[in-house]
Design a protein around this motif. Structure first.
Motif, mmCIF file in Angstrom:
data_model
loop_
_atom_site.group_PDB
_atom_site.id
_atom_site.type_symbol
_atom_site.label_atom_id
_atom_site.label_comp_id
_atom_site.label_asym_id
_atom_site.label_seq_id
_atom_site.Cartn_x
_atom_site.Cartn_y
_atom_site.Cartn_z
ATOM 1 N N THR A 7 0.846 -1.187 0.000
ATOM 2 C CA THR A 7 0.000 0.000 0.000
ATOM 3 C C THR A 7 0.884 1.241 0.000
ATOM 4 O O THR A 7 2.108 1.141 -0.087
ATOM 5 C CB THR A 7 -0.915 0.014 1.241
ATOM 6 N N GLU A 9 1.356 3.736 -2.098
ATOM 7 C CA GLU A 9 2.099 4.108 -3.295
ATOM 8 C C GLU A 9 2.200 5.630 -3.363
ATOM 9 O O GLU A 9 1.346 6.338 -2.867
ATOM 10 C CB GLU A 9 1.439 3.539 -4.548
ATOM 11 N N VAL A 23 6.557 2.396 -5.263
ATOM 12 C CA VAL A 23 5.901 1.425 -4.399
ATOM 13 C C VAL A 23 6.957 0.627 -3.642
ATOM 14 O O VAL A 23 7.890 0.100 -4.258
ATOM 15 C CB VAL A 23 5.035 0.438 -5.227
#
Length: 115
Positions: A7, A9, A23
């Protein structure tokens, strides 16, 4: 939806049909469970899940992939690697390149069609 601990990003650049994301692939991701316990690597299925998830999120395309045109896995991704993911949307396709941020080594590339 299971995000596999991938998660947060960061958007590097974005336009209507192209996005570049940063990421981090955390060691906490369950994609690493049982995948080469002595030398954990981020499996191809995990890479493709991340690619399609972010393509759906940023381009509002259907989650269904109708065909994979090409896909090449070039360099392994180990836990805690930060990658740059470039997605480019065509009329009914998405092309992608994922590379390591630290040295720009390409990890995977390809394209897929969506319905």
């Amino acid at each position: 939806m299971n995000n596999h601990s991938i998660t947060d990003e960061k958007i590097i650049s974005a336009s209507e049909n192209e996005i570049v994301l940063e990421v981090k692939i955390p060691s906490s991701s369950d994609f690493f469970d049982g995948h080469f316990p002595e030398y954990k690597i981020f499996p191809a299925v995990g890479q493709f899940e991340v690619i399609t998830r972010f393509a759906e999120k940023y381009f509002s395309i259907p989650e269904f992939v109708s065909s994979i045109k090409r896909m090449k896995f070039i360099s392994p991704i180990i836990p805690e690697t930060v990658v740059m993911l470039k997605l480019k949307k065509g009329e009914k396709s998405v092309s992608f390149v994922m590379s390591k941020k630290e040295d720009e080594t390409m990890c995977c590339s390809g394209s897929f069609d969506f319905a």
